[in-house]
Design an enzyme around this catalytic site. Structure first.
Site, PDB file in Angstrom:
ATOM      1  N   ASP A  93       0.857  -1.176   0.000  1.00  0.00           N
ATOM      2  CA  ASP A  93       0.000   0.000   0.000  1.00  0.00           C
ATOM      3  C   ASP A  93       0.898   1.233   0.000  1.00  0.00           C
ATOM      4  O   ASP A  93       2.101   1.147   0.230  1.00  0.00           O
ATOM      5  CB  ASP A  93      -0.959  -0.036   1.197  1.00  0.00           C
ATOM      6  N   ASP A 128      -3.996   7.161  -3.762  1.00  0.00           N
ATOM      7  CA  ASP A 128      -5.392   7.543  -3.988  1.00  0.00           C
ATOM      8  C   ASP A 128      -5.875   8.390  -2.817  1.00  0.00           C
ATOM      9  O   ASP A 128      -5.211   8.466  -1.787  1.00  0.00           O
ATOM     10  CB  ASP A 128      -6.255   6.281  -4.122  1.00  0.00           C
ATOM     11  N   CYS A 279     -13.657 -23.033  19.566  1.00  0.00           N
ATOM     12  CA  CYS A 279     -12.825 -23.225  18.378  1.00  0.00           C
ATOM     13  C   CYS A 279     -11.884 -24.384  18.648  1.00  0.00           C
ATOM     14  O   CYS A 279     -11.524 -24.627  19.796  1.00  0.00           O
ATOM     15  CB  CYS A 279     -12.035 -21.935  18.122  1.00  0.00           C
ATOM     16  N   CYS A 284      -6.579 -22.925  20.615  1.00  0.00           N
ATOM     17  CA  CYS A 284      -7.767 -23.118  21.451  1.00  0.00           C
ATOM     18  C   CYS A 284      -7.871 -24.536  22.013  1.00  0.00           C
ATOM     19  O   CYS A 284      -8.581 -24.742  22.991  1.00  0.00           O
ATOM     20  CB  CYS A 284      -9.021 -22.752  20.670  1.00  0.00           C
TER      21      CYS A 284
HETATM   22  N1  GUN Z   1      -6.460   0.958   3.176  1.00  0.00           N
HETATM   23  C1  GUN Z   1      -7.722   1.028   3.652  1.00  0.00           C
HETATM   24  N2  GUN Z   1      -8.469   1.860   2.875  1.00  0.00           N
HETATM   25  C2  GUN Z   1      -7.668   2.306   1.900  1.00  0.00           C
HETATM   26  C3  GUN Z   1      -7.877   3.177   0.770  1.00  0.00           C
HETATM   27  O1  GUN Z   1      -8.971   3.706   0.539  1.00  0.00           O
HETATM   28  N3  GUN Z   1      -6.798   3.394  -0.048  1.00  0.00           N
HETATM   29  C4  GUN Z   1      -5.578   2.811   0.190  1.00  0.00           C
HETATM   30  N4  GUN Z   1      -4.572   3.059  -0.661  1.00  0.00           N
HETATM   31  N5  GUN Z   1      -5.356   2.002   1.243  1.00  0.00           N
HETATM   32  C5  GUN Z   1      -6.389   1.751   2.070  1.00  0.00           C
HETATM   33 ZN    ZN Z   2      -8.959 -20.979  17.931  1.00  0.00          ZN
END
Ligand code: GUN
Ligand code: ZN
Length: 490
Positions: A93, A128, A279, A284
């Site tokens: 990201d 973005d 679980c 668990c």
């Molecule tokens: N991580 C969570 N939401 C977003 C988003 O809208 N854009 C980007 N680039 N990373 C994110």
């Molecule tokens: Zn578990």
């Protein structure tokens, strides 16, 4: 798009597919969960994500690495795969989330894409603008224009074999989400995350989430691999997959563990409130909640909780994949919708889009199970009604919940929630499904809608023999249909 995504099979708008990631030389099975790796505070090492949980792909934040005094150089020198110890695909990201949280960041789309490429990322992300929910149409539209400029800029950056994402923004305005999807899909970029939905999920606004995702999907079309940014809670995987999302990133497993939260497919529990673990994962089975609470080492407790959270998350993703194989994904969504009233709102909203889901839903699947009054609005029922509108029978036709009768030109079954069942379809999917003996009002009303569809534009004279239908269903029958109540011997 460079044709890296192939759909294998559908259920509703959900699909199993394969995403080829050329730079990593791997093919990732979808729907897929990408654990979020924070190189500074990782409790579960990426090698373990791969070997123990079967993660084929993970996501990390290149902006954090870019600004890190201790990790920036090692990332550039060794590359991400070596630095993290992960041989699958790595998505990065860009810092947009930090932009949304703190108001500004110090990199441009060009810089961060080049950096992502330089550290060996397999799937990069431009900067973005994550426009939050509920802002004005004007603001969302302006910010979307900026995001679109960044995507067009991203197309021109030389990033070699690295795939590049095209995030879809537009806040809570469906027209903007749809436009954003269309514009993103028309770029040469490769993967399509739906952005800025974390606030919706944090506030349990699953109904609004469904409106946003369905709008984005209308714009993106079926060929686009779709990522739902920040969706890491297993309670919503089935719902989001049924809408057509293919990739999910989970920071939840680690973030929740940090404050003692234990994930389940029905919601979140607090370790303090648990007497039993519901679980059977290794964590668990080897520990009781009291064992974990009594640990002196808090980090060890977090690590164990994070491991459990990963076990349930990966298990749920396999459950979803299997449901697509069997064709009972909507039944899984329906069960998960019982975990929380807001999930039920999400499922009910999804059914508002039954026509959109119907387009990719296979014509034949494993037996249709009617599980609650919501089932009456499933795409399979809608499709049957659409078929009935296309039929043009004539003569006198009996539609009956009882015995057939020779006194008519033709005699068909009347089966809630589907309605009239032409003889030749009686054994076909979904009409041979499993239905409860005790029929609910919504099912009768759906059957009446089926009769209405058959009657529209048809010259046939219809007679309905019913077993004590409720007033609301009888009122929904067309005025020129003859209606009689069946006796117990009929
Ligand atoms: N991580 C969570 N939401 C977003 C988003 O809208 N854009 C980007 N680039 N990373 C994110
Ligand atoms: Zn578990």
């Amino acid at each position: 798009m460079s044709g890296v995504f192939e759909v294998r099979e559908y259920d509703a708008a959900g699909r199993r597919g394969e995403l080829t990631v050329p730079r990593a030389d791997v093919t990732v099975e979808t729907p897929a969960l990408l654990p979020v790796v924070n190189p500074h505070v990782q409790t579960v090492p990426p090698s373990q994500l791969e070997s123990e949980f079967g993660a084929e792909i993970l996501i990390t934040n290149s902006y954090v690495l870019h600004g890190s005094e201790d990790l920036r150089e090692p990332a550039l020198e060794q590359g991400l795969h070596d630095l993290l110890g992960f041989s699958g695909a790595i998505m990065t990201d860009s810092g947009s989330f930090q932009l949304a949280e703190y108001g500004e960041i110090t990199v441009t789309t060009e810089e961060i894409l080049q950096f992502q490429h330089a550290i060996g990322s397999d799937i990069g992300t431009p900067v973005d603008i994550p426009t939050p929910p509920d802002v004005s149409h004007e603001q969302a539209s302006e910010e979307l224009a900026t995001t679109q400029e960044r995507l067009e800029l991203a197309e021109t950056v030389d990033t070699g074999e690295m795939l590049v994402t095209a995030p879809v923004q537009g806040s809570t305005h469906p027209d903007l989400r749809e436009r954003a999807g269309r514009e993103a899909a028309s770029t040469s970029l490769d993967v399509f995350p739906i952005g800025a939905v974390v606030p919706l999920m944090n506030e349990y606004r699953f109904d609004d989430l469904v409106d946003v995702v369905t709008a984005a999907k209308r714009g993106l079309g079926e060929a686009a691999p779709v990522h739902l940014f920040g969706a890491g809670h297993p309670m919503m995987f089935a719902l989001a997959v049924a809408l057509g999302c293919d990739l999910f990133d989970s920071a939840a497993y680690a973030l929740y563990a940090r404050d003692g939260r234990y994930l389940t497919v029905r919601g979140t529990e607090h370790l303090e409130d648990l007497d039993y673990f519901p679980c059977s994962c290794p964590v668990c089975t080897d520990h009781t909640p009291a064992d974990l609470r009594d640990l002196d080492d808090e980090r060890e407790c977090q690590r164990l909780l994070a491991e459990h959270n990963l076990y349930v998350s990966f298990e749920e993703m396999r459950t979803v994949r299997q449901a697509i194989r069997r064709g009972n994904l909507l039944e899984l969504v329906e069960m998960r919708a019982r975990g929380h009233p807001t999930m039920l709102d999400g499922y009910r909203t999804l059914l508002d889009y039954a026509d959109q889901l119907e387009r990719t839903d296979p014509v034949s699947k494993d037996a249709f199970f009617y599980l609650s009054s919501e089932s009456a609005r499933r795409p399979e029922v809608l499709r049957h009604h659409q078929r009935l509108s296309r039929l043009d029978p004539d003569g006198e036709i009996l539609l009956t919940e009882g015995n057939h009768s020779d006194a008519y030109d033709d005699s068909w079954r009347l089966l809630p929630p589907f309605g009239p069942v032409p003889r030749e379809l009686a054994d076909a999917y979904p009409l041979a499904g499993e239905l409860p003996e005790r029929v609910d009002v919504q099912s009768y009303e759906a059957a009446a809608e089926g009769v209405r569809r058959l009657a529209a534009d048809s010259d046939a004279e219809l007679t309905v023999f019913h077993r004590d239908w409720p007033e609301t269903a009888l009122d929904a029958l067309p005025a020129d249909v003859t209606v009689e109540v069946l006796g117990s011997d009929q």
